[in-house]
Design a protein around this motif. Structure first.
Motif, PDB file in Angstrom:
ATOM      1  N   GLU A 263     -28.562  40.469 -15.602  1.00 18.04           N
ATOM      2  CA  GLU A 263     -28.528  41.925 -15.766  1.00 18.04           C
ATOM      3  C   GLU A 263     -27.084  42.328 -16.101  1.00 18.04           C
ATOM      4  O   GLU A 263     -26.134  41.705 -15.614  1.00 18.04           O
ATOM      5  CB  GLU A 263     -28.958  42.632 -14.472  1.00 18.04           C
ATOM      6  N   ALA A 264     -26.954  43.381 -16.910  1.00 13.09           N
ATOM      7  CA  ALA A 264     -25.618  43.781 -17.387  1.00 13.09           C
ATOM      8  C   ALA A 264     -24.636  44.026 -16.242  1.00 13.09           C
ATOM      9  O   ALA A 264     -23.478  43.619 -16.312  1.00 13.09           O
ATOM     10  CB  ALA A 264     -25.736  45.017 -18.255  1.00 13.09           C
ATOM     11  N   ASP A 265     -25.107  44.660 -15.156  1.00 13.21           N
ATOM     12  CA  ASP A 265     -24.181  44.993 -14.071  1.00 13.21           C
ATOM     13  C   ASP A 265     -23.963  43.827 -13.099  1.00 13.21           C
ATOM     14  O   ASP A 265     -23.332  43.973 -12.067  1.00 13.21           O
ATOM     15  CB  ASP A 265     -24.651  46.241 -13.326  1.00 13.21           C
ATOM     16  N   GLU A 266     -24.546  42.678 -13.427  1.00 10.33           N
ATOM     17  CA  GLU A 266     -24.353  41.523 -12.549  1.00 10.33           C
ATOM     18  C   GLU A 266     -23.742  40.348 -13.299  1.00 10.33           C
ATOM     19  O   GLU A 266     -23.792  39.213 -12.847  1.00 10.33           O
ATOM     20  CB  GLU A 266     -25.689  41.108 -11.933  1.00 10.33           C
ATOM     21  N   GLU A 267     -23.185  40.631 -14.469  1.00 14.72           N
ATOM     22  CA  GLU A 267     -22.641  39.554 -15.292  1.00 14.72           C
ATOM     23  C   GLU A 267     -21.480  38.845 -14.597  1.00 14.72           C
ATOM     24  O   GLU A 267     -20.560  39.499 -14.102  1.00 14.72           O
ATOM     25  CB  GLU A 267     -22.145  40.107 -16.626  1.00 14.72           C
ATOM     26  N   ILE A 268     -21.575  37.541 -14.602  1.00 10.35           N
ATOM     27  CA  ILE A 268     -20.512  36.748 -13.981  1.00 10.35           C
ATOM     28  C   ILE A 268     -19.476  36.418 -15.055  1.00 10.35           C
ATOM     29  O   ILE A 268     -19.850  36.055 -16.175  1.00 10.35           O
ATOM     30  CB  ILE A 268     -21.111  35.459 -13.379  1.00 10.35           C
ATOM     31  N   PRO A 269     -18.182  36.571 -14.749  1.00  9.98           N
ATOM     32  CA  PRO A 269     -17.166  36.238 -15.758  1.00  9.98           C
ATOM     33  C   PRO A 269     -17.402  34.831 -16.322  1.00  9.98           C
ATOM     34  O   PRO A 269     -17.569  33.872 -15.563  1.00  9.98           O
ATOM     35  CB  PRO A 269     -15.857  36.331 -14.982  1.00  9.98           C
ATOM     36  N   LYS A 270     -17.425  34.728 -17.658  1.00 12.42           N
ATOM     37  CA  LYS A 270     -17.867  33.466 -18.299  1.00 12.42           C
ATOM     38  C   LYS A 270     -16.836  32.340 -18.155  1.00 12.42           C
ATOM     39  O   LYS A 270     -17.153  31.288 -17.650  1.00 12.42           O
ATOM     40  CB  LYS A 270     -18.128  33.708 -19.801  1.00 12.42           C
ATOM     41  N   ASN A 271     -15.645  32.594 -18.639  1.00 12.16           N
ATOM     42  CA  ASN A 271     -14.658  31.510 -18.616  1.00 12.16           C
ATOM     43  C   ASN A 271     -13.409  31.975 -17.867  1.00 12.16           C
ATOM     44  O   ASN A 271     -12.598  32.719 -18.391  1.00 12.16           O
ATOM     45  CB  ASN A 271     -14.305  31.095 -20.048  1.00 12.16           C
ATOM     46  N   THR A 272     -13.301  31.543 -16.610  1.00 11.67           N
ATOM     47  CA  THR A 272     -12.117  31.905 -15.808  1.00 11.67           C
ATOM     48  C   THR A 272     -11.229  30.669 -15.613  1.00 11.67           C
ATOM     49  O   THR A 272     -10.466  30.594 -14.652  1.00 11.67           O
ATOM     50  CB  THR A 272     -12.525  32.490 -14.444  1.00 11.67           C
ATOM     51  N   SER A 273     -11.368  29.711 -16.510  1.00  7.24           N
ATOM     52  CA  SER A 273     -10.593  28.472 -16.343  1.00  7.24           C
ATOM     53  C   SER A 273      -9.099  28.753 -16.477  1.00  7.24           C
ATOM     54  O   SER A 273      -8.684  29.756 -17.067  1.00  7.24           O
ATOM     55  CB  SER A 273     -11.048  27.409 -17.338  1.00  7.24           C
ATOM     56  N   LEU A 274      -8.320  27.832 -15.926  1.00  6.59           N
ATOM     57  CA  LEU A 274      -6.880  28.064 -15.753  1.00  6.59           C
ATOM     58  C   LEU A 274      -6.059  27.023 -16.505  1.00  6.59           C
ATOM     59  O   LEU A 274      -6.378  25.825 -16.460  1.00  6.59           O
ATOM     60  CB  LEU A 274      -6.537  27.978 -14.256  1.00  6.59           C
ATOM     61  N   LYS A 275      -5.006  27.470 -17.157  1.00  3.39           N
ATOM     62  CA  LYS A 275      -4.043  26.526 -17.728  1.00  3.39           C
ATOM     63  C   LYS A 275      -3.124  26.085 -16.592  1.00  3.39           C
ATOM     64  O   LYS A 275      -2.654  26.928 -15.813  1.00  3.39           O
ATOM     65  CB  LYS A 275      -3.233  27.196 -18.832  1.00  3.39           C
ATOM     66  N   THR A 276      -2.875  24.810 -16.502  1.00  7.26           N
ATOM     67  CA  THR A 276      -2.183  24.302 -15.305  1.00  7.26           C
ATOM     68  C   THR A 276      -0.890  23.523 -15.623  1.00  7.26           C
ATOM     69  O   THR A 276      -0.393  22.776 -14.780  1.00  7.26           O
ATOM     70  CB  THR A 276      -3.143  23.410 -14.491  1.00  7.26           C
ATOM     71  N   GLU A 277      -0.354  23.717 -16.833  1.00 10.23           N
ATOM     72  CA  GLU A 277       0.880  22.986 -17.206  1.00 10.23           C
ATOM     73  C   GLU A 277       2.042  23.353 -16.287  1.00 10.23           C
ATOM     74  O   GLU A 277       2.874  22.522 -15.939  1.00 10.23           O
ATOM     75  CB  GLU A 277       1.311  23.307 -18.650  1.00 10.23           C
ATOM     76  N   LYS A 278       2.113  24.630 -15.887  1.00  5.13           N
ATOM     77  CA  LYS A 278       3.282  25.104 -15.136  1.00  5.13           C
ATOM     78  C   LYS A 278       3.430  24.348 -13.811  1.00  5.13           C
ATOM     79  O   LYS A 278       4.522  23.873 -13.471  1.00  5.13           O
ATOM     80  CB  LYS A 278       3.147  26.622 -14.887  1.00  5.13           C
ATOM     81  N   ILE A 279       2.331  24.210 -13.086  1.00  2.63           N
ATOM     82  CA  ILE A 279       2.417  23.537 -11.782  1.00  2.63           C
ATOM     83  C   ILE A 279       2.719  22.046 -11.968  1.00  2.63           C
ATOM     84  O   ILE A 279       3.455  21.451 -11.171  1.00  2.63           O
ATOM     85  CB  ILE A 279       1.122  23.762 -10.951  1.00  2.63           C
ATOM     86  N   ALA A 280       2.186  21.471 -13.044  1.00  4.89           N
ATOM     87  CA  ALA A 280       2.419  20.043 -13.296  1.00  4.89           C
ATOM     88  C   ALA A 280       3.906  19.764 -13.500  1.00  4.89           C
ATOM     89  O   ALA A 280       4.385  18.668 -13.198  1.00  4.89           O
ATOM     90  CB  ALA A 280       1.621  19.594 -14.520  1.00  4.89           C
ATOM     91  N   ASN A 281       4.632  20.772 -13.992  1.00  3.61           N
ATOM     92  CA  ASN A 281       6.062  20.579 -14.259  1.00  3.61           C
ATOM     93  C   ASN A 281       6.944  20.689 -13.019  1.00  3.61           C
ATOM     94  O   ASN A 281       8.094  20.250 -13.053  1.00  3.61           O
ATOM     95  CB  ASN A 281       6.549  21.612 -15.284  1.00  3.61           C
ATOM     96  N   VAL A 282       6.437  21.296 -11.937  1.00  3.32           N
ATOM     97  CA  VAL A 282       7.317  21.498 -10.772  1.00  3.32           C
ATOM     98  C   VAL A 282       6.891  20.732  -9.521  1.00  3.32           C
ATOM     99  O   VAL A 282       7.661  20.630  -8.576  1.00  3.32           O
ATOM    100  CB  VAL A 282       7.454  23.000 -10.389  1.00  3.32           C
ATOM    101  N   MET A 283       5.656  20.219  -9.497  1.00  2.00           N
ATOM    102  CA  MET A 283       5.172  19.608  -8.260  1.00  2.00           C
ATOM    103  C   MET A 283       4.977  18.106  -8.405  1.00  2.00           C
ATOM    104  O   MET A 283       4.672  17.610  -9.487  1.00  2.00           O
ATOM    105  CB  MET A 283       3.825  20.235  -7.849  1.00  2.00           C
TER     106      MET A 283
END
Ligand SMILES: NC(=O)c1ccc[n+]([C@@H]2O[C@H](COP(=O)([O-])OP(=O)(O)OC[C@H]3O[C@@H](n4cnc5c(N)ncnc54)[C@H](OP(=O)(O)O)[C@@H]3O)[C@@H](O)[C@H]2O)c1
Length: 288
Positions: A263-283
């Motif tokens: 239903e339109a008012d129950e749409e789940i955000p489709k792509n909430t994936s994360l770019k993770t290069e930043k953490i890979a550079n410091v941890m």
């Protein structure tokens, strides 16, 4: 010297407070910190039976008890791993406000946030991407919008903080608790059912051990800012849960594609994936 104090190997103990130490993520973080030399750790629980016998019972939303607890604890680092579904908003307006009122500039806050701050669902997102909210009448708005508010609040009021965003967290935590999704999958496969997950919802899935390790690393180092946790791989729920089914010893075809109708008012955000290069550079920690 860390967070204005001398720590490990330099003769002084670091005092850490884990709010939400009774939860899925918090229990792993608490256990890991307990095993860390020179860390003096306290943790809190609220309603569920405490999973460690030395946790303090505290409702973070109660100003008097919060104030008394905080003044007695005086932590050098605070980990926020609290979540309260339908009351998430109250946690931000009450609990987080109390914390921000009490915290000193020397104390570092490690706040565990979510990929649901990107409700437009046009990922993958990097750390600088603008956040967005869901309409107030959307069924997921309380949690998602509270996380957005919390992040604005922290970045406006504090400078010594880490906001660590994570997508769905999976795997067995340090006290043997599985994430609810895997637990449910295991139950259904064991009872001979097929299970269906959507192929149009894309996420960065992060293993609980990797996340807990990275939180512990942030507790001990001087790094601050906003970071995305997780590997550089992204999957749909369908793809990911097929892999989990195989790891559990079942054929992946027992995991089917779920209907994408909503239903339109129950749409789940489709792509909430994360770019993770930043953490890979410091941890030091890497993500499986
Ligand atoms: N799980 C995920 O997939 C996921 C994904 C992205 C981000 N996160 C973030 O990770 C963090 C931890 O999530 P989780 O999955 O570990 O949640 P969880 O298992 O539900 O644990 C949340 C903890 O918060 C405590 N709590 C709730 N209301 C409280 C209050 N008013 N005062 C004090 N404590 C309170 C609960 O205590 P009791 O158990 O004693 O009641 C519980 O131990 C949250 O910030 C969440 O937004 C989780």
């Amino acid at each position: 010297m860390i967070n204005g104090k001398f720590f490990a190997g330099e003769g002084e103990t670091m005092k850490v407070c884990v709010f939400g130490a009774n939860g899925y993520v918090g229990a792993s973080v608490y256990q890991l910190l307990k095993e860390t030399p020179d860390a003096d750790v306290v943790g809190t629980y609220l309603e569920n039976p405490a999973v460690f016998n030395d946790l303090d019972k505290l409702d973070i939303n109660q100003p008097e008890s919060f104030s008394a607890f905080y003044k007695q604890t005086q932590p050098d680092v605070v980990v926020w791993s609290v979540m309260n579904g339908p009351y998430e908003d109250e946690l931000i307006h009450e609990g987080l406000t109390h914390l921000i009122t009490h915290i000193t500039p020397q104390t570092k806050l490690v706040y565990v946030s979510s990929d649901f701050v990107f409700t437009e669902g046009n990922g993958p997102y990097d750390e600088d991407a603008p956040m967005s909210k869901l309409p107030e009448d959307h069924k997921l708005s309380t949690y998602a919008n509270a996380k957005v508010k919390a992040e604005y609040f922290i970045s406006k009021e504090l400078s010594n903080y880490v906001i660590l965003r994570a997508g769905p967290i999976y795997g067995k935590n340090k006290i043997g608790k599985l994430d609810e999704r895997t637990d449910q999958l295991k139950y259904q496969l064991r009872s001979g059912s097929t299970v269906a997950y959507r192929d149009d919802l894309i996420r960065t899935f992060v293993h609980i051990d990797d996340l807990a390790n990275v939180v512990t690393e942030f507790v001990q180092n001087n790094v601050t800012g906003v970071y995305h946790a997780g590997p550089d791989k992204r999957y749909s729920f369908y793809e990911f849960m097929q892999q989990i089914a195989e790891q559990l010893g079942y054929h992946k075809d027992l995991v089917e594609k779920a209907s994408e109708h909503e239903e339109a008012d129950e749409e789940i955000p489709k792509n909430t994936s994360l770019k993770t290069e930043k953490i890979a550079n410091v941890m030091k920690q890497t993500f499986r």
